[in-house]
Structures are given as C-alpha cells and as structure tokens.
Design an enzyme around this catalytic site. Sequence first.
Site, short mmCIF file in Angstrom:
data_model
loop_
_atom_site.label_atom_id
_atom_site.label_comp_id
_atom_site.label_asym_id
_atom_site.label_seq_id
_atom_site.Cartn_x
_atom_site.Cartn_y
_atom_site.Cartn_z
CE LYS A 107 7.08 2.91 15.63
NZ LYS A 107 7.05 2.18 14.52
N GLY A 219 -5.82 5.43 4.60
CA GLY A 219 -4.56 6.04 5.01
C GLY A 219 -3.90 6.35 3.69
CE1 TYR A 220 -3.52 6.82 -2.06
CE2 TYR A 220 -3.02 8.87 -2.37
CZ TYR A 220 -3.23 7.88 -2.84
OH TYR A 220 -2.85 7.43 -4.09
N GLY A 221 -0.82 8.11 3.24
CA GLY A 221 0.60 8.69 3.57
C GLY A 221 1.69 7.93 2.83
CG ASN A 222 6.09 5.84 3.63
OD1 ASN A 222 6.08 4.88 3.45
ND2 ASN A 222 7.35 6.49 3.23
CB ALA A 223 2.03 2.57 4.55
N GLY A 224 0.28 4.20 2.53
CA GLY A 224 -1.09 4.23 1.87
C GLY A 224 -0.80 4.45 0.41
#
Length: 417
Positions: A107, A219-224
Amino acid sequence: MKKEVFNPFTVVHEQLEACAKILGLNENVYNILKRPMREIHVSLPVKMDDGTMKIFQGFRVQYNNALGPTKGGIRFHPDETIDTVRALAAWMTWKCSLLNLPLGGGKGGVICNPKTMSSGELERLSRAYIAGIWKYIGPEEDIPAPDVYTTPQIMAWMMDEYSKIAQKNQFGVVTGKPLILGGSPGRDEATARGGLYALQEASDELGLDLGYSTVAIQGYGNAGYNAASLAKSLFGCKVIAVSDSKSAIYDKDGLDPEKVQKHKAKTSSVKGFPGAKEISNEELLELKADILVPAALENVITAKNAKNIKAKILVELANGPTSPEADDILFAKGVHVLPDFLCNAGGVTVSYFEMAQNFAMYYWDKEEVDKRLARKMAEAYHSVLHHSKKYSINMRQAAYVVAVGRLAEAMKLRGWV
Ligand code: NAD
C-alpha cells in the site's frame, strides 16, 4: 474494560493474534506476518502554482510477497500515517491470499489534501512520488493502484513517469488506469460490484430478498456511489441514505443514485440534495436499513455505536471500518458481516485481471470481466462462510483463517519457515 484501540496497525495485530490462536500458527510465520517486509519513506519537493515549494511526505509499504508481487492502492489524504499504510498493506496481503490471486500485499500513501490542490500540483506530486519509489516497484515487483482521493488520471501520470524512467512503455506498472492506456473494462466499479456479488451470496444464505431491501451507504466516492448505483440497478434495492465527508442525506422513499451523483458533481457534496432530509454521518450508521455499507474510512463502527446498528448485513467496502470490540458486539447480535478484505476485494481482483490483460496485450470485454469477478467473489464468500461455521467463529476471523493459512503454506513451501 479494555480501552478501545483505533490505530489500524494495532487492530491488525489484534486480529492476527486471534487468528494465530485459532490456527495454532507456526511462531515463525506469525512473526513474519506481524511486520512489513519493506518500507520506503520519501520526501517529495513539489513546486506549487504560487511559486513556493512544498515538501510532502510519502510512503510505500511492501508487506509480504510470499504469493507474488506486492499490490495495493495509493492514498492521497491529509490524515495519512505510516501505521495506516502498514495496516492497509497487511489487509491487502490477506485479501490477495483470500481471493487466491498470485499476488502479495502492499500500500502507498502521501500526506496531502488533494481538495486544495490544482490539477498541475497533483500531477507534479504524482510524478515526484513515482520518481521517489521507482526503484522498488514494477510490473513484476510491486504494482500500485487507486485508493482514497486518487484517480485513473493520477494512475496515468504515474504510469507515464515510470515509463519515462524505464525508457519504454510500462502500462503494467499500475492498475486502475484509463481504458485507453491499458485499463480494464469494469475496474472503475469493481470494488462495489464485487461487494454486491458477495452480498448476493449472503442474502441467499440469510433468505433476504434484495428487491425489498433498504440500503444505507456511508461515503459517496468510487466505492459508495457505485454501490448505490449497482444495488438499485442489479437488485432493485431501495437506497435510503448516503453521505460524504460534509453531510448525510436520507429519504425513506429511496434516493436516485444517479441524480445524487450529478448533484455531488455540481456542488462537490451530497449536501442539499433536493427533497432529502439532512442527517449526520453517525445517524446514518444507526438507521433502520437492511444493509449498511461503510464506504469511507476506518473506525466508524466501534464499541460505542455497534449495539445500535440495525442492519442485517454489513457490507464493508471501506477498509477497517469496524473495531475488534464492535466485531464481537455485531457477532453476538447476529449481524452478518462481510469483512473488508473479502467484501472490497473486487477492486484488486479486477486490477489483477488488468495486469493479466496488460501482460497478454489482449483485452477482454466487460461481460467477461464481470463474469470472472462474480465467480471469484462467490468462491471467496463460501470459503469464508464454510470456515466460520466449521470453527464457530465470526466471518472476519474465518477470512483470516483462510488467508493466513494459505500464506503459511506458501512460506513453508518456499522454505522461509
Ligand atoms: P473515494 O476517494 O473515491 O471516496 C471516499 C468517499 O468517502 C468520499 O465521498 C468522501 O467524501 C467520503 N468521506 C471521507 N471522509 C468521510 C467521513 N469522515 N465521513 C463520511 N464520508 C467520508 O475513495 P474510495 O476509493 O471510494 O474508497 C473508499 C473506501 O473503500 C476506502 O476505505 C478504501 O480504502 C476502500 N477501498 C477502495 C477501493 C477502490 O478500488 N477504490 C478498493 C478497496 C477498498
């Protein structure tokens, strides 16, 4: 009562210790898995648009390569710490092992606030990071990818910088690239899609009809965002709440994920979405929803709020959202937890598909990617479920047992222990 620990790397140690006891793990294997194989720390001088120079701190942790080259995303975040990167690298190691990928775990992270930086500043920082770590990465060595606040554009700059240093095109040095530069179809939504495939298996196991289920997503990014969009389009779930770092919104009749995304793109937040009620991120986690999806950062479900969680299934798209104490509470309450390194493994699985396509110089269509991803996620879910039942342990401990068991076998066969 023992004080709850929030240092993610301490959490890794607690989880690994519990797994070692269940497996009766060889002491040498345990000692190897307790620490990263290699860490790279770099200081990155970057010229800012106003003419000043700023020095950023960056890390790359290569945790363990017993199963193959190390693989894992890069975060750009103001609160990044070396211990967070170490923990995320350890979880990547377990994740690749659990999914049976021929990869180890790594990472990266840079302490910065991308929200306050221009595109030019981000490009110079991304290139400086690669210039700092290039000697230790490569398509057969260590392959970074996107994570929080890093994007396909950032991956393109990183690939380009590495290719310049190598004096040849090296598309395979990072994954999560734009399609035109060797990205894989389906990589952008793979983390969410993989989590939803695991959810599908879990709902069958529990007898839950997803078409009548409600979902809350933090969360409302790529995953959300992709989780919201796919939960509605694949299964007909009703997405009743979503959030980002600024606000959370709720509508008991269901939100339209695409309209929320358009609103966020225009205003930079889900806040103020027409017709929705504003709630707090804490309230979102405790809502009466069948499925709860943490898709932001670590340590959001703790001993303090775990008893108030009402969801039947916890879909951990974020890494490390649940503390060990909260895990015990959720297990006792009968919440079916899809642990992070199982649930969000779709991202690295399609990243692995991207690597395979880069090596072969032959690209698959999205249908092929989705079909292979569904198979991988279902296999991993059932292997974890089987071990959870066999040892009467929670799903996270079961995931550890499978992943660490495979790592131990590989290290033994290689003659390391
Ligand atoms: P992202 O940068 O695309 O989105 C992060 C979202 O979280 C943003 O909407 C942001 O506003 C929100 N957020 C940040 N702080 C918050 C807070 N305190 N409360 C509520 N919301 C907050 O990142 P992402 O790629 O979607 O990653 C989200 C999580 O998923 C991370 O834990 C990441 O490690 C994990 N993950 C991502 C991938 C991937 O492929 N992108 C793969 C595996 C795991």
